[in-house]
Every structure is written in structure tokens, then in C-alpha cells.
Design a protein around this motif. Structure first.
Motif, PDB file in Angstrom:
ATOM      1  N   UNK A 114     -11.674 -36.371   0.854  1.00 21.50           N
ATOM      2  CA  UNK A 114     -13.001 -36.178   0.125  1.00 21.50           C
ATOM      3  C   UNK A 114     -13.654 -37.450  -0.168  1.00 21.50           C
ATOM      4  N   UNK A 156     -20.217 -37.095  -0.531  1.00 21.40           N
ATOM      5  CA  UNK A 156     -19.437 -36.940  -1.750  1.00 21.40           C
ATOM      6  C   UNK A 156     -20.166 -37.919  -2.974  1.00 21.40           C
ATOM      7  N   UNK A 166      -5.760 -27.766  -3.411  1.00 18.40           N
ATOM      8  CA  UNK A 166      -6.666 -27.322  -2.387  1.00 18.40           C
ATOM      9  C   UNK A 166      -6.081 -27.686  -0.939  1.00 18.40           C
ATOM     10  N   UNK A 167      -6.187 -26.908   0.156  1.00 23.78           N
ATOM     11  CA  UNK A 167      -5.864 -27.270   1.386  1.00 23.78           C
ATOM     12  C   UNK A 167      -6.676 -26.122   2.383  1.00 23.78           C
ATOM     13  N   UNK A 168      -6.935 -26.995   3.348  1.00 31.17           N
ATOM     14  CA  UNK A 168      -7.890 -26.447   4.549  1.00 31.17           C
ATOM     15  C   UNK A 168      -6.926 -25.366   5.613  1.00 31.17           C
ATOM     16  N   UNK A 224     -14.988 -26.232  -3.449  1.00 34.51           N
ATOM     17  CA  UNK A 224     -14.699 -27.513  -3.638  1.00 34.51           C
ATOM     18  C   UNK A 224     -15.720 -28.162  -4.043  1.00 34.51           C
ATOM     19  N   UNK A 253     -16.204 -29.946  -7.715  1.00 32.83           N
ATOM     20  CA  UNK A 253     -16.187 -31.024  -8.114  1.00 32.83           C
ATOM     21  C   UNK A 253     -17.480 -31.431  -8.891  1.00 32.83           C
ATOM     22  N   UNK A 257     -10.153 -32.433   5.339  1.00 28.42           N
ATOM     23  CA  UNK A 257      -8.761 -32.291   4.444  1.00 28.42           C
ATOM     24  C   UNK A 257      -9.333 -32.730   2.994  1.00 28.42           C
ATOM     25  N   UNK A 258      -8.695 -32.173   1.929  1.00 26.64           N
ATOM     26  CA  UNK A 258      -9.017 -32.263   0.594  1.00 26.64           C
ATOM     27  C   UNK A 258      -8.767 -33.947   0.191  1.00 26.64           C
TER      28      UNK A 258
END
Lengths: 222, 222
Positions: A132, A138, B182-184, B169, B173, A128-129
């Protein structure tokens, strides 16, 4: 696992010489082994971490393959890595430790440049965004890893998640970091190091049984 | 599709007023509509591209929903977009064009800032690391898109590939670009624009039948 079994393992962990279970406050206040892991192992061999080590298959497997390095598995789930700690003791592997704490604290656990290599094995992809910030590759995590890695230190990511594989590759490319090796299906392509092909975790075995490709990236942070 | 049918469609494309089929050399030497698409459509309405348009479902669908914008589908496969071109003619949609050429040439096809919005719909994810240079959201492509997009112009990526979703994504970033949404799994989560939920491509329908989640990213290039 039943809670009775869990309690038994927690108790046994306390008696294991290769298990370190610091309180969060003690880690934040200045952890006694930070910059000082040589005193724990009794030597200055390179230190290799497994972050989110689960049952510790990679920590133990890498330690068996590399007697001249020290291997530390980190996880908050002590009842899981009990398995790896127990195996290391039974096999008299004195280059293994398990550290029960939160991975987010990794730069409080080691001194600058104290770590030679990091393994991230089958982490939660946090697809899920909005998740992150919890994803283990990350930018915030990469900065933490950079602090504790020696110059040229290596990070390995092994995952069944195409999302995690893609996200990490894209981020590394965007940030200009060095991708040493990357493969979307390591068991069907050449070039992966033996450590990637010869050690399987509990979950990895399930993925392989279901025919899921396993991905791998080896990289450096500039 | 049989080659006889293909030939028939190629022939028919040549007679369609909404199909443009330039030679590669002519595109590279200075394409006649570059910076001049208003002359093709006969108005200065915003221009929306679909890159790799296949049968042109998105180009036609978006054109139906937005009469005040001009929609151009680009693909090298003319026998596929014949379907979209034919439909647009039958429905008398005069805000639709199909352009038969290579997507790599996109910055030779449009002038600086001539495009308002880009849709990338179910591209080949190019999952192999060595195929990065062919992936439609890699840094080289993003720079091409930036050249032709007006300031604040929007890019939409809709894909069933977790790898493509993750890579894009991560790259955005890493490069510091703006991720608007954004959505998965767009059909199971709120917030996606109606254009994302109401238009389905041929392949998308197959993915949905197989229960595959569809991902979506809307972003800007800084």
C-alpha cells in the motif's frame, strides 16, 4: 533493451536541453528549479506533470495538444523517457521537459502551488496489501500532491487495473475528496476528456489489443 | 430454474421452520425478531450473518464449523436459499436460519449490537461509478453494519472482484477503520482463517476453475 543501447541513451540524455537529471542529494538539499520552473521554461505558463512517465507518451501528447502549458515527465528510468525527450526535440516542442528522479521526491521538486495538473498513467497497482505504501494514490502521496498543486488543481489517473481504480475511488470517497469524473471503461462510455481518449501509451496499446477496459478518474484534493 | 420449480421451492420454504419471510412493511413497522433473535434460536449464542447468501453455502458451512454460534443467511431470492435451508434441516443444524428480505433493511432486522459477525460473500461489485450507492461496502452500508454489530464485531468480505477488493480497502483506509487482514489471492498466500479456505460458494467454484484469484478482507468499523 541491450545495455549498450541504454548507455547510448544515457549519454544522449546528458546532451538534451530538455532533460534534467539532478542527484538525489541535490534534490533533498534544495532543488534549484523548485518554485523556479518558470526560469527553466522562460515563461509562467501552467505546469502539468506526468508521474512515472515511461516513454513519455502522455507528456509529449499533452504538450502537442496544449502549447500554452509546460509539461514535465518524471521517471527514474532515463533510457525510457529518452524516446519522449528525443521526439520533443525533433518536433521542436519547447514546452516539454523530462526529469530523471524518484517520484517520492515530488514535493521537493516543485514549490507550493507551482503545479496546475498531475497525470498518473498506468502506474504499478501494487495489489498486495503490504505494498500500500508504494501505491501512487495512497494518502501519503496525495498529501505530497496537495502541497505542490495550486488551489483547485487537478489529478488524473488512467489505469487498466480495476484494483487501482477501485482503491483510489474508495480512498477519495473515504477522505472526502472531490471526484470530478470517474469511469470504469472510458472507451465505451461518454464523458472522458479528449486527452484521455486521444493519447495512448505503449502499455495501453497492448491492453487495448487484449480487450482490457481502461479506467479513468479525475479528482481534486480538498 | 424453471418457474414451476421456483414455485415449488417457494411453497416448501413456507413450511420450513428455519425460514423467515417477513413483509417489507412489517420489517419497517418494527420487526418481531429485531433485538429478539434469541427467542427464535432459543439461546443467546453469538449471531453471524451472511448478507446476500445465495444458496446459503457460507451460512451452512459456518454453522457446521461453529455449533456454538447462530447463523442467519439473508437474501431476497428465496428459491436460491431453499437449497441451504433444506440442507440445514436434513442435517438437523438447529443453529441456522434464512431470512428472505432486502439487505438494505439490515438495521431494521437486528437490534443494536445484536450481531457478532457479518460475512459478505461474492457481492455484485457494482463497478460503475454511478452504482456506488448499491455497493455493499459503501459508507451508508458500513453505518448500517455498525449499528447492529456489537463493539469489536467483525466484517468479512470475500470476492473475486479486484475492483470491490480495492474499493473496500481504499474506503476503509480513508475512513480510518481497522483492517485486520487483507489478501489479494487467499489460496496462494498464508494467513487467511480456515473459514475462508474451507467453504466455497457455487460461484466461487466457477471462478477457481477459471483460475481467478479470490480476495479477502477482515475488518472492524470504528
Amino acid at each position: 533493451m541491450g545495455s549498450k543501447n541504454k548507455l547510448k541513451r544515457f549519454k544522449e540524455n546528458e546532451t538534451f536541453a530538455n532533460v534534467v537529471q539532478p542527484a538525489r542529494e541535490d534534490v533533498l538539499a534544495g532543488f534549484k528549479y523548485k518554485g523556479n520552473w518558470a526560469s527553466f521554461f522562460g515563461n509562467y505558463n501552467p505546469i502539468v506533470l506526468e508521474l512515472g512517465c515511461g516513454k513519455g507518451e502522455y507528456t509529449v501528447g499533452l504538450a502537442q495538444m496544449n502549447a500554452d502549458r509546460n509539461h514535465i515527465g518524471i521517471d527514474i528510468k532515463g533510457a525510457r523517457f529518452w524516446r519522449g525527450a528525443k521526439t520533443a526535440l525533433e518536433q521542436e516542442l519547447n514546452n516539454v521537459a523530462f526529469l530523471r528522479t524518484q517520484i517520492e521526491l515530488v514535493d521537493h521538486l516543485f514549490g507550493e502551488g507551482e503545479v496546475s495538473e498531475i497525470w498518473i498513467t498506468f502506474p504499478d497497482p501494487q495489489i498486495k496489501y503490504k505494498r500500500t505504501k508504494h501505491r501512487m494514490t495512497n494518502p501519503v502521496f496525495l498529501e505530497r500532491y496537495k502541497k505542490i498543486l495550486k488551489p483547485g488543481g487537478i489529478i488524473n489517473l488512467k489505469t487498466d487495473s480495476e484494483y487501482m481504480h477501485g482503491y483510489t475511488l474508495g480512498l477519495l470517497q473515504g477522505l472526502g475528496h472531490e471526484i470530478i469524473y470517474a469511469n470504469h471503461d472510458v472507451y465505451k462510455n461518454e464523458g472522458a476528456p479528449p486527452e484521455v481518449l486521444e493519447i495512448q501509451t505503449f502499455y495501453e496499446n497492448q491492453y487495448l489489443e487484449n480487450g482490457k477496459p481502461i479506467t479513468y478518474i479525475q479528482f481534486r484534493i480538498n
